[in-house]
Motif scaffolding. Structure first.
Motif, PDB file in Angstrom:
ATOM      1  N   TYR A  21       0.838  -1.208   0.000  1.00 41.33           N
ATOM      2  CA  TYR A  21       0.000   0.000   0.000  1.00 41.33           C
ATOM      3  C   TYR A  21       0.868   1.252   0.000  1.00 41.33           C
ATOM      4  N   TRP A  22       1.959   1.233   0.754  1.00 44.22           N
ATOM      5  CA  TRP A  22       2.878   2.368   0.811  1.00 44.22           C
ATOM      6  C   TRP A  22       3.518   2.610  -0.548  1.00 44.22           C
ATOM      7  N   GLN A  23       3.885   1.520  -1.255  1.00 47.88           N
ATOM      8  CA  GLN A  23       4.451   1.658  -2.589  1.00 47.88           C
ATOM      9  C   GLN A  23       3.453   2.275  -3.558  1.00 47.88           C
ATOM     10  N   GLU A  24       2.207   1.814  -3.491  1.00 47.07           N
ATOM     11  CA  GLU A  24       1.169   2.352  -4.367  1.00 47.07           C
ATOM     12  C   GLU A  24       0.958   3.838  -4.129  1.00 47.07           C
ATOM     13  N   ARG A  25       0.916   4.226  -2.861  1.00 46.28           N
ATOM     14  CA  ARG A  25       0.698   5.632  -2.528  1.00 46.28           C
ATOM     15  C   ARG A  25       1.836   6.506  -3.053  1.00 46.28           C
ATOM     16  N   ARG A  26       3.051   5.950  -3.133  1.00 48.32           N
ATOM     17  CA  ARG A  26       4.208   6.718  -3.585  1.00 48.32           C
ATOM     18  C   ARG A  26       4.092   7.097  -5.055  1.00 48.32           C
ATOM     19  N   TYR A  27       3.604   6.182  -5.908  1.00 42.53           N
ATOM     20  CA  TYR A  27       3.611   6.479  -7.335  1.00 42.53           C
ATOM     21  C   TYR A  27       2.246   6.828  -7.915  1.00 42.53           C
ATOM     22  N   ARG A  28       1.197   6.753  -7.118  1.00 44.17           N
ATOM     23  CA  ARG A  28      -0.102   7.162  -7.649  1.00 44.17           C
ATOM     24  C   ARG A  28      -0.076   8.658  -7.974  1.00 44.17           C
ATOM     25  N   ARG A  29      -0.673   9.031  -9.077  1.00 51.44           N
ATOM     26  CA  ARG A  29      -0.688  10.406  -9.594  1.00 51.44           C
ATOM     27  C   ARG A  29       0.699  10.885 -10.017  1.00 51.44           C
ATOM     28  N   LYS A  30       1.681   9.970 -10.106  1.00 53.54           N
ATOM     29  CA  LYS A  30       3.002  10.327 -10.599  1.00 53.54           C
ATOM     30  C   LYS A  30       3.277   9.539 -11.880  1.00 53.54           C
ATOM     31  N   PRO A  31       3.881  10.177 -12.877  1.00 58.70           N
ATOM     32  CA  PRO A  31       4.128   9.466 -14.136  1.00 58.70           C
ATOM     33  C   PRO A  31       5.177   8.377 -13.977  1.00 58.70           C
ATOM     34  N   PHE A  32       4.942   7.264 -14.640  1.00 60.41           N
ATOM     35  CA  PHE A  32       5.923   6.188 -14.726  1.00 60.41           C
ATOM     36  C   PHE A  32       6.472   6.173 -16.145  1.00 60.41           C
ATOM     37  N   TYR A  33       7.815   6.067 -16.279  1.00 60.08           N
ATOM     38  CA  TYR A  33       8.457   5.981 -17.576  1.00 60.08           C
ATOM     39  C   TYR A  33       9.345   4.743 -17.615  1.00 60.08           C
ATOM     40  N   ARG A  34       9.291   4.047 -18.733  1.00 58.70           N
ATOM     41  CA  ARG A  34      10.275   2.994 -18.952  1.00 58.70           C
ATOM     42  C   ARG A  34      11.664   3.626 -18.954  1.00 58.70           C
ATOM     43  N   SER A 336      -6.275   6.304 -23.603  1.00 61.48           N
ATOM     44  CA  SER A 336      -6.507   7.732 -23.361  1.00 61.48           C
ATOM     45  C   SER A 336      -7.920   7.896 -22.812  1.00 61.48           C
ATOM     46  N   GLY A 337      -8.124   7.417 -21.579  1.00 60.58           N
ATOM     47  CA  GLY A 337      -9.473   7.326 -21.042  1.00 60.58           C
ATOM     48  C   GLY A 337      -9.758   8.186 -19.833  1.00 60.58           C
ATOM     49  N   SER A 338      -8.944   9.240 -19.609  1.00 61.83           N
ATOM     50  CA  SER A 338      -9.144  10.059 -18.403  1.00 61.83           C
ATOM     51  C   SER A 338      -9.723  11.422 -18.748  1.00 61.83           C
ATOM     52  N   GLY A 339     -10.701  11.438 -19.674  1.00 60.29           N
ATOM     53  CA  GLY A 339     -11.326  12.689 -20.057  1.00 60.29           C
ATOM     54  C   GLY A 339     -12.197  13.311 -18.992  1.00 60.29           C
ATOM     55  N   SER A 340     -12.733  12.479 -18.087  1.00 61.96           N
ATOM     56  CA  SER A 340     -13.588  13.039 -17.035  1.00 61.96           C
ATOM     57  C   SER A 340     -13.520  12.268 -15.725  1.00 61.96           C
ATOM     58  N   LYS A 341     -12.889  11.084 -15.725  1.00 60.15           N
ATOM     59  CA  LYS A 341     -12.793  10.278 -14.507  1.00 60.15           C
ATOM     60  C   LYS A 341     -11.378   9.737 -14.359  1.00 60.15           C
ATOM     61  N   LEU A 342     -11.039   9.317 -13.133  1.00 57.32           N
ATOM     62  CA  LEU A 342      -9.721   8.768 -12.854  1.00 57.32           C
ATOM     63  C   LEU A 342      -9.832   7.419 -12.162  1.00 57.32           C
ATOM     64  N   ALA A 343      -8.886   6.542 -12.467  1.00 61.23           N
ATOM     65  CA  ALA A 343      -8.819   5.246 -11.806  1.00 61.23           C
ATOM     66  C   ALA A 343      -7.368   4.781 -11.760  1.00 61.23           C
ATOM     67  N   PHE A 344      -7.075   3.891 -10.843  1.00 61.28           N
ATOM     68  CA  PHE A 344      -5.721   3.384 -10.595  1.00 61.28           C
ATOM     69  C   PHE A 344      -5.130   2.734 -11.845  1.00 61.28           C
ATOM     70  N   VAL A 345      -3.836   2.984 -12.085  1.00 62.61           N
ATOM     71  CA  VAL A 345      -3.080   2.285 -13.124  1.00 62.61           C
ATOM     72  C   VAL A 345      -1.757   1.846 -12.527  1.00 62.61           C
ATOM     73  N   LYS A 346      -1.380   0.621 -12.808  1.00 63.67           N
ATOM     74  CA  LYS A 346      -0.165   0.047 -12.248  1.00 63.67           C
ATOM     75  C   LYS A 346       1.025   0.386 -13.137  1.00 63.67           C
ATOM     76  N   LYS A 347       2.155   0.669 -12.530  1.00 60.77           N
ATOM     77  CA  LYS A 347       3.363   0.972 -13.288  1.00 60.77           C
ATOM     78  C   LYS A 347       4.031  -0.325 -13.733  1.00 60.77           C
ATOM     79  N   GLY A 348       4.956  -0.190 -14.684  1.00 69.32           N
ATOM     80  CA  GLY A 348       5.778  -1.319 -15.094  1.00 69.32           C
ATOM     81  C   GLY A 348       5.095  -2.251 -16.072  1.00 69.32           C
ATOM     82  N   GLY A 349       5.502  -3.511 -16.035  1.00 70.81           N
ATOM     83  CA  GLY A 349       4.980  -4.483 -16.980  1.00 70.81           C
ATOM     84  C   GLY A 349       5.441  -4.150 -18.394  1.00 70.81           C
TER      85      GLY A 349
END
Length: 394
Positions: A21-34, A336-349
């Motif tokens: 949970y702590w890891q998720e909170r760290r990168y939520r709303r932050k961009p992930f780049y390969r 490109s689905g965040s035109g009006s709502k937001l939901a969790f996305v996992k980094k990596g993979g």
């Protein structure tokens, strides 16, 4: 020994959950780049290259504000001023929450009509082109009666937006429907909702569709792509083919512990262990709109089997309420689905870029033949200007 086991195992599980949970909170709303895309800011289109065409990819805009304050629509207005008549706005489905455009008299009708008018106004005041696709919510959330619901929205758009090809594919047919946006750039639209729809869905000449067997769709798609290998092809549909978010089977630790928040965010009833049954079910078997569901899985497999034969393709969908980019076998896949709502996305993979923020992707086609994708998001301090968070030549 048994006492130690009963104490240590729960402590280890709890520690793992807290750490995750702590890891998720760290990168939520932050961009992930390969790793290879970390320095994306150093790369940009050649200064001498002229912009030939720009495409704004707007997904899941069905809950935008209608009072003129919506930050995404303000960001769209800025893009419109930049590109003038060299642009095309594509609404990637789920244009109206919660159930599309219902019949007059329905309690959702007035709000839906006002919201749809807001979207139409954003196109009418713009010299470029606007195109609507339909998503599962536009088809009555995929239920019986969705075809008529979609037809109602299509007729409304065509009546109030006097442009050709403003609602694609027409008449709820599967597609593929092609449209030349500019020389060297072809748009191909697929009605992905057709493949996962539970109720009636049209096919055959009696409904205005050019064929009576869905196998013909895949034959036509392959022929269309094969004939156009000399140019760039943008394929648009509502459902993504790759995703690190909920419809791709990715869930947060909170969703495992508090599964009732899927019904309402305030239903914070802790159900450890038992709460994981719902996310695991969605990941392994899936609801009708999940990649793991048999209908979605079959559609995705057939499409990727064709797309992987070519390497000049960009596929874009919405559906998941976030921003994602994948590069697979020489092709590029966008969410490109965040035109009006937001939901969790996992980094990596397999993802090269992910971000849980409101915004949209832009595809820019230049005179030197280069194609660049950009991702712009809204900012609290200057919503009309936005922020460039990712850019890549494709």
């Amino acid at each position: 020994m048994l006492l130690y086991f009963l104490i240590i195992v729960p402590v280890l599980i709890l520690s793992f959950l807290v750490f995750s949970y702590w890891q998720e909170r760290r990168y939520r709303r932050k961009p992930f780049y390969r790793l290879s895309d970390v320095g994306w800011q150093r790369h940009s289109p050649a200064t001498e290259a002229q912009l030939l065409h720009s495409v704004a990819l707007l997904g899941d805009v069905g809950a935008v504000a209608t009072d003129g304050s919506d930050p995404v629509l303000k960001l769209v207005s800025q893009w419109q001023e930049e590109v003038q008549d060299k642009g095309c706005m594509i609404f990637l489905g789920d244009n109206l929450y919660p159930i599309g455009l219902p019949e007059p008299g329905n309690r959702h009708r007035d709000a839906a009509e006002i919201r749809l008018n807001t979207l139409l106004h954003s196109i009418k005041s713009y010299p470029g082109k606007g195109i609507f696709l339909s998503g599962n919510h536009d088809w009555l959330k995929g239920r019986e009666g969705g075809y008529k619901q979609m037809q109602r929205q299509e007729c409304y758009v065509q009546e109030h937006l006097p442009q050709p090809d403003c609602y694609l594919p027409p008449k709820g047919c599967p597609g593929p429907y092609s449209l030349q946006l500019t020389e060297g750039l072809l748009l191909v639209v697929i009605n992905t909702q057709w493949f996962v729809q539970r109720g009636f869905k049209p096919i055959g000449s009696q409904y205005g569709c050019p064929y009576g067997n869905i196998e013909e769709f895949f034959v036509r798609l392959n022929k269309l792509l094969k004939r156009n290998t000399h140019q760039r092809i943008l394929i648009a549909g509502h459902h993504p083919l790759y995703s690190n978010a909920m419809h791709g089977g990715k869930f947060t630790i909170k969703q495992h512990l508090f599964p009732l928040t899927a019904l309402h965010r305030r239903f914070l009833v802790p159900l450890p262990v038992f709460g994981s049954l719902y996310p695991f079910y969605r990941k392994l078997f899936g609801a009708y709109e999940d990649m793991s569901h048999r209908k979605y899985k079959k559609m995705r497999k057939r499409l990727l089997r064709i797309l992987h034969r070519y390497n000049n393709l960009i596929y874009v969908g919405g559906h998941d309420h976030n921003l994602q980019h994948f590069e697979v076998q020489g092709n590029h896949y966008l969410v490109s689905g965040s035109g009006s709502k937001l939901a969790f996305v996992k980094k990596g993979g397999k993802a090269t870029f992910t971000l849980e923020e409101r915004g949209f992707f832009i595809l820019n086609y230049y005179s030197n033949g280069q194609v660049w994708i950009e991702c712009r998001t809204v900012t609290a301090d200057a919503p009309e200007k936005g922020r460039l968070v990712f850019r890549k030549q494709v």
